[in-house]
Write a protein that holds these residues in place. Sequence first.
Motif, short mmCIF file in Angstrom:
data_model
loop_
_atom_site.label_atom_id
_atom_site.label_comp_id
_atom_site.label_asym_id
_atom_site.label_seq_id
_atom_site.Cartn_x
_atom_site.Cartn_y
_atom_site.Cartn_z
N ALA A 152 5.95 -60.03 -8.70
CA ALA A 152 6.62 -60.67 -7.70
C ALA A 152 8.20 -59.60 -7.64
CB ALA A 152 6.86 -61.91 -7.88
N TYR A 153 8.15 -58.59 -6.56
CA TYR A 153 9.28 -58.02 -6.38
C TYR A 153 9.65 -57.05 -7.45
CZ TYR A 153 9.87 -61.83 -2.83
OH TYR A 153 9.47 -62.74 -1.69
N GLY A 154 8.30 -56.72 -8.15
CA GLY A 154 8.62 -55.92 -9.38
C GLY A 154 8.64 -56.48 -10.67
N HIS A 155 8.59 -57.65 -10.67
CA HIS A 155 8.52 -58.59 -12.08
C HIS A 155 7.30 -59.29 -12.39
CE1 HIS A 155 13.18 -58.84 -12.24
NE2 HIS A 155 13.04 -58.89 -10.92
N LEU A 156 6.68 -59.01 -13.47
CA LEU A 156 5.51 -59.35 -14.03
C LEU A 156 5.51 -60.82 -14.38
CD1 LEU A 156 5.22 -56.33 -16.55
CD2 LEU A 156 3.84 -56.62 -14.37
N PRO A 157 4.40 -61.38 -14.32
CA PRO A 157 4.25 -62.89 -14.44
C PRO A 157 4.23 -63.15 -16.17
CG PRO A 157 2.15 -61.98 -14.08
CD PRO A 157 3.20 -60.89 -14.00
N TYR A 158 5.02 -64.01 -16.61
CA TYR A 158 5.15 -64.57 -18.20
C TYR A 158 4.81 -66.04 -18.07
CZ TYR A 158 6.61 -59.76 -18.80
OH TYR A 158 6.74 -58.25 -18.96
N ALA A 159 4.20 -66.54 -19.11
CA ALA A 159 3.90 -68.01 -19.61
C ALA A 159 5.08 -68.31 -20.47
CB ALA A 159 2.62 -68.08 -19.98
N GLU A 192 21.20 -67.25 -2.67
CA GLU A 192 22.51 -67.60 -1.82
C GLU A 192 23.45 -66.30 -1.78
OE1 GLU A 192 23.91 -71.17 -3.33
OE2 GLU A 192 22.02 -72.28 -2.56
N ARG A 193 23.58 -65.74 -3.09
CA ARG A 193 24.56 -64.66 -3.16
C ARG A 193 24.12 -63.46 -2.47
NH1 ARG A 193 25.48 -65.09 -9.56
NH2 ARG A 193 26.42 -67.46 -9.46
N LYS A 194 22.70 -63.10 -2.54
CA LYS A 194 22.41 -61.70 -2.07
C LYS A 194 21.75 -61.96 -0.76
CE LYS A 194 23.45 -59.96 -5.94
NZ LYS A 194 24.76 -59.10 -6.16
N GLY A 195 21.53 -63.03 -0.19
CA GLY A 195 20.96 -63.30 1.07
C GLY A 195 19.34 -63.18 1.20
N SER A 196 18.70 -62.93 0.56
CA SER A 196 17.00 -62.58 0.35
C SER A 196 16.61 -62.58 -0.92
CB SER A 196 16.64 -61.58 1.23
OG SER A 196 16.84 -60.17 0.47
N LYS A 197 15.26 -63.09 -0.86
CA LYS A 197 14.49 -62.94 -2.25
C LYS A 197 14.34 -61.57 -2.88
CE LYS A 197 11.61 -67.17 -1.51
NZ LYS A 197 10.11 -67.26 -1.25
N GLU A 198 14.16 -60.50 -1.84
CA GLU A 198 13.95 -59.02 -2.19
C GLU A 198 15.27 -58.63 -3.09
OE1 GLU A 198 11.19 -59.82 0.98
OE2 GLU A 198 13.19 -60.26 0.47
N GLU A 199 16.45 -59.05 -2.46
CA GLU A 199 17.70 -58.56 -3.03
C GLU A 199 17.94 -59.22 -4.27
OE1 GLU A 199 19.81 -56.01 -2.43
OE2 GLU A 199 18.13 -55.42 -0.81
N ALA A 215 14.95 -62.43 -12.13
CA ALA A 215 13.58 -62.66 -12.00
C ALA A 215 13.16 -64.00 -11.23
CB ALA A 215 12.69 -62.65 -13.27
N PRO A 216 12.08 -63.77 -10.30
CA PRO A 216 11.60 -65.17 -9.96
C PRO A 216 11.12 -66.11 -10.80
CG PRO A 216 10.67 -63.36 -8.57
CD PRO A 216 11.21 -62.73 -9.83
N PRO A 217 10.94 -67.55 -10.74
CA PRO A 217 10.62 -68.40 -11.82
C PRO A 217 9.17 -68.19 -11.85
CG PRO A 217 10.89 -69.45 -9.49
CD PRO A 217 11.51 -68.25 -9.45
N GLY A 218 8.91 -68.00 -13.46
CA GLY A 218 7.57 -67.59 -13.65
C GLY A 218 7.46 -66.10 -13.90
N HIS A 219 8.29 -65.44 -13.77
CA HIS A 219 8.31 -63.75 -14.00
C HIS A 219 9.51 -63.28 -14.91
CE1 HIS A 219 5.62 -64.56 -10.70
NE2 HIS A 219 5.14 -63.39 -10.76
N SER A 220 10.06 -64.12 -15.53
CA SER A 220 11.03 -63.72 -16.43
C SER A 220 10.65 -63.48 -17.77
CB SER A 220 12.26 -64.67 -16.47
OG SER A 220 13.12 -64.33 -17.39
#
Length: 272
Positions: free
Chosen positions: A100-107, A174-181, A187-192
């Motif tokens: 997800a935008y370069g981040h791997l999924p982790y449980a 909110e700070r960066k303006g998009s999910k990509e930024e 990391a997105p949730p589930g990908h940290s």
Amino acid sequence: MRQSFLSSRSLRFMLIAVLSAGFIVFVGLGLESKMASSDPATQVVQPPQPQFSVPPQRQSPPIAVTLPREKSVPSVPTVPPPPAIILSQPNPAPVTVKTAYGHLPYAENDAIRLEVVGQYVRDGYARDERLDIEAAQAFRQMAKAAKASGVLLMPLSGFREVSVQAELFARQIERKGSKEEAAKWSAPPGHSEHHTGYAIDIADQQSPESDLKISFEATRAYQWLAANAVQYGFELSFPPNNWQGVSYEPWHWRYVRSTRALQVFAAAKRPQ
């Protein structure tokens, strides 16, 4: 005397006469017995023994049974197996995981495996930080060794639940303006990696201004980690120009010494 002689003579004649008569009688009886045995009228005839004949048993006539005819199966020609081909085995291909935008999924790690590794303390604020038992033990040993060299390593952020990560990622959007930024910094949730309990953000207790900043690489803490962290099983997760495209984070380290930790981060190894 003459009279006794005569008496003796008379006795002899009488004895001879008696013996002669007995002999004649014995011979007569023998002849009679012989004649009787040869006379069929005088023989005892045994009655014939009855003979019983057993009637032969009647045999049942054989029953004719009509069996179904077997279907003829065509013979399959035997094909010899192909000769074995031995190929040199290349290095195994890297695990393909959707990012997800370069981040791997982790449980999330199991809460029962987590333990407090230390506190993050700044300006009167204190927060306990937890790691997996394997990473926690290694971090304490590493911090003790660093302290002996005059460097104070402080845990800034350890294990993190998916729900907490969702809040942090929303703030970054909110700070960066998009999910990509936002994904370049969080990391997105589930990908940290923090979900695993094997990753930790480290601060220099003597340099509060460098917390979560690139300037951390100029601190004594980072310099000590760069030279010694590998001895305790820690490696930098996101060095400059990392293959995942995540921004350089000199404060973010992960533990990879144990078998379990290596399995958790197997997909994070740089593809060959």
